[in-house]
Motif scaffolding. Structure first.
Motif: not given
Length: 511
Positions: A158-163, A169-174, A435-444
Motif C-alpha cells: 500500500a505504501e509503495h502504491a501510494a508513493l 509514475v508506474k515504477g517501470d522506468n523511473l 531522485a536517487n532517494l526516492l528510487a532507493t526507497k521504492l527499491q527497498q
C-alpha cells in the motif's frame, strides 16, 4: 480373604529394586547382562538366510524373548543337524541355546526385561511424545508467523502504491517517468492558484490594519500577474526568453553515461593562489605559439608599429549612421517592457524557485494567521466591552462571514501548494539527490516485499516438513507402546508364577 486373592502392586520406578530385594535376581545382574550381550553380538555374525530371521533381527534391542524366537526358527533351518537324542550338531543352535541358558540362570532375563520396561515407561515413550508435542508447536508457530507476514506485506504494498501514485509514475522506468511527470509541474502550480484572486480582500485588510502599503509583495504579485518568473517579479517586466537550468536526476541505476567524447573541458579563470591577479589553468608551457616563438622582437616605439591600417586625413573621414545594425549581425535586446533573458534562478516561476517559494509560504501563512486572529477578535467584540476591542471595532471593512470565506480560500491554496505530490515533484526537480532517494526507497520497499514473500513460503514449507515429521513419529510411538505392553505382560505373568499365581499390577505402566 485368601492369600492368593491379594494382588501384588509394584510401582514401576521401584520394580528393579523390588526384584533384588526379593532375591529374584542377583545384585550383580548388570555384569551378567553385559556378558550375554557380548555372546549375542558374536552369534549374530553367523546366521542363516531366512526372511523371518531378517525381520526379527531388524530390531536392534534383542532380549530374552527374541532369543526364544530365534531358537524356534533355527529348529527349522538346522533340523538336518538334529540327532536321534534331540540334540543339534549346528554351532549356531548351540550358541543360541547357550545364550538362552545364561538368560534363565538367576532370572537374568527378568532383570533385563524389567530394565527395558522401566526405560521405555520413564524415558522412551515420554521422549517421543514430547518430541511430537514440540513438532506440533513448531508447526503452529510457523503457520502463525507465515500468516502474520501478510499484514506487513499488505502495508508495504500500500505504501509503495501510494508513493507511486503521489509521484504519478508506474515504477517501470523511473528516469523517464520522472522527467515526464516533472513536465506537468507548472500545471499543478497553476491549478493551486485558481482561487488566488479571492485572497485580495484579505491582503487589503492586512495592509489597512498593519499600516503598510504592500505587506505581502509576492502574494500581491501572484494575485495581479499570476505565477510569473522571478525575473518579471524583480524587474517588473516579462523576459524575452527564459533559459531554465536543466533538470538533473542523479539516479544510481538506469542513467545513460556520456562517453569521453562528450566531456567538456572547463578552464578556471579564478584567482591564482600563488600571487595576485587572475591566471588560467592552462599552463603557458603547453601553449603553441607557432613560428613566433623564435622571432626576436625588437623593442620599438609604439608609434612605429604597423597595424595594417591606412591613415587618412581627418577631414576625409565620414561616418554613416543610417546603416542598419542587422546587416552586421548585431542583436539589440528590447528595452522598456520588452525585457531581456531570464537565466538561472530568475528563470523559475515564483512557486518553482526554492527561495521565493519559501517566501511565498511565509506570506500565505502570515496572512492565514492574521485572518484567524481577526476572526477571533470579531467574535470577542460581540461579548466584550474592552477598550482595545472597541478600538479594533473601528476597522469594519469585513465581517466574520466574509473573513471566513477569505480564510477558506487561503487554506485551500496552502493545501494545494503543499500537497504530497507537489512537494515530491518540487524536491525532485531542485534536489539532484532526491531522485536517487526516492528510487532507493521504492527499491527497498520492493525488496522488502520479496523478502517477506520468500520468508512466508519458507515458513509454509517448514510447517509442512514439521507436520510430516510429526506423522512419522506415530508408528514409532505405537510400536514402542505395543512393545512395552508385551514386556509388562511378561513381567506380570513371571512374577505371578513365583507367588502362587497371585495377581500382579505394575503401577505407573503404559496406559
Amino acid at each position: 480373604m485368601n492369600e492368593s486373592e491379594i494382588p501384588i502392586d509394584i510401582h514401576t520406578l521401584k520394580l528393579q529394586d523390588w526384584l533384588i530385594s526379593r532375591r529374584i535376581v542377583p545384585k550383580n545382574v548388570q555384569q551378567e547382562i553385559r556378558d550375554i550381550h557380548t555372546k549375542i553380538s558374536n552369534a549374530l555374525q553367523d546366521m542363516p538366510s531366512n526372511e523371518q530371521l531378517i525381520k526379527l533381527l531388524a530390531n536392534t534391542n534383542i532380549n530374552y524373548y527374541h532369543v526364544k524366537e530365534i531358537i524356534e526358527i533355527l529348529k527349522q533351518t538346522e533340523k538336518d543337524t538334529k540327532s536321534v537324542f534331540g540334540t543339534y550338531g549346528s554351532q549356531r543352535m548351540k550358541d543360541w541355546q547357550e545364550i538362552s541358558r545364561l538368560y534363565e540362570k538367576n532370572a537374568v532375563y527378568l532383570a533385563e526385561t524389567a530394565q527395558i520396561f522401566v526405560r521405555n515407561v520413564n524415558y522412551e515413550i515420554p521422549g517421543v511424545r514430547k518430541q511430537m508435542t514440540k513438532l506440533e508447536q513448531q508447526t503452529d508457530e510457523s503457520q502463525k508467523r507465515a500468516h502474520d507476514l501478510n499484514k506487513p506485506e499488505t502495508q508495504l504494498l500500500a505504501e509503495h502504491a501510494a508513493l507511486l501514485e503521489q509521484l504519478g509514475v508506474k515504477g517501470d522506468n523511473l528516469h523517464a517517468e520522472f522527467i515526464e511527470v516533472l513536465a506537468g509541474l507548472p500545471k499543478l502550480y497553476t491549478k493551486s492558484l485558481d482561487d488566488i484572486a479571492k485572497v485580495q480582500p484579505g491582503i487589503d485588510l492586512y495592509a489597512e490594519v498593519s499600516g503598510h502599503k504592500q505587506p505581502l509583495p509576492i502574494l500581491s504579485h501572484l494575485v495581479e500577474f499570476g505565477n510569473t518568473t522571478v525575473y518579471q517579479y524583480i524587474h517588473k517586466e516579462a523576459p524575452l526568453a527564459v533559459e531554465e537550468p536543466p533538470i538533473r536526476l542523479n539516479l544510481s541505476e538506469g542513467i545513460v553515461q556520456k562517453g569521453e567524447d562528450n566531456v567538456v573541458t572547463e578552464i578556471d579563470f579564478g584567482t591564482d593562489d600563488n600571487g595576485g591577479g587572475t591566471s588560467s589553468t592552462v599552463s603557458a608551457e603547453i601553449i603553441d605559439y607557432g613560428d613566433f616563438g623564435s622571432v626576436d622582437l625588437q623593442e620599438t616605439d609604439g608609434a612605429n608599429i604597423d597595424w595594417g591600417i591606412e591613415s587618412a586625413p581627418a577631414a576625409a573621414v565620414e561616418i554613416n549612421f543610417d546603416i542598419p545594425v542587422e546587416e552586421y549581425g548585431i542583436v539589440v535586446e528590447g528595452t522598456g517592457m520588452d525585457g531581456g533573458t531570464a537565466k538561472g534562478d530568475q528563470a523559475y516561476t515564483l512557486l518553482d524557485s526554492p527561495n521565493y517559494r519559501d517566501r511565498f509560504l511565509d506570506e500565505i501563512y502570515e496572512l492565514e494567521s492574521f485572518l484567524r486572529l481577526r476572526l477571533y477578535e470579531l467574535k470577542q467584540l460581540e461579548s466584550s466591552s474592552d477598550i482595545m476591542f472597541s478600538l479594533m471595532d473601528n476597522i469594519t471593512t469585513h465581517d466574520a462571514e466574509s473573513i471566513k470565506k477569505i480564510l477558506s480560500s487561503v487554506e485551500k491554496i496552502i493545501q494545494q501548494t503543499s500537497d504530497e505530490q507537489t512537494r515530491h515533484l518540487f524536491q525532485l526537480k531542485h534536489s539532484p539527490k532526491y531522485a536517487n532517494l526516492l528510487a532507493t526507497k521504492l527499491q527497498q520497499m520492493t525488496k522488502a516485499v520479496e523478502k517477506l514473500r520468500s520468508t512466508r513460503e519458507a515458513l509454509k514449507r517448514r510447517a509442512v516438513e514439521l507436520r510430516e515429521q510429526r506423522q512419522q513419529l506415530n508408528p514409532v510411538l505405537d510400536e514402542l507402546v505395543a512393545q512395552t505392553r508385551v514386556l509388562q505382560s511378561h513381567i506380570e505373568k513371571d512374577i505371578s508364577k513365583r507367588y502362587k499365581n497371585r495377581m500382579v499390577n505394575l503401577m505407573g505402566g503404559v496406559n
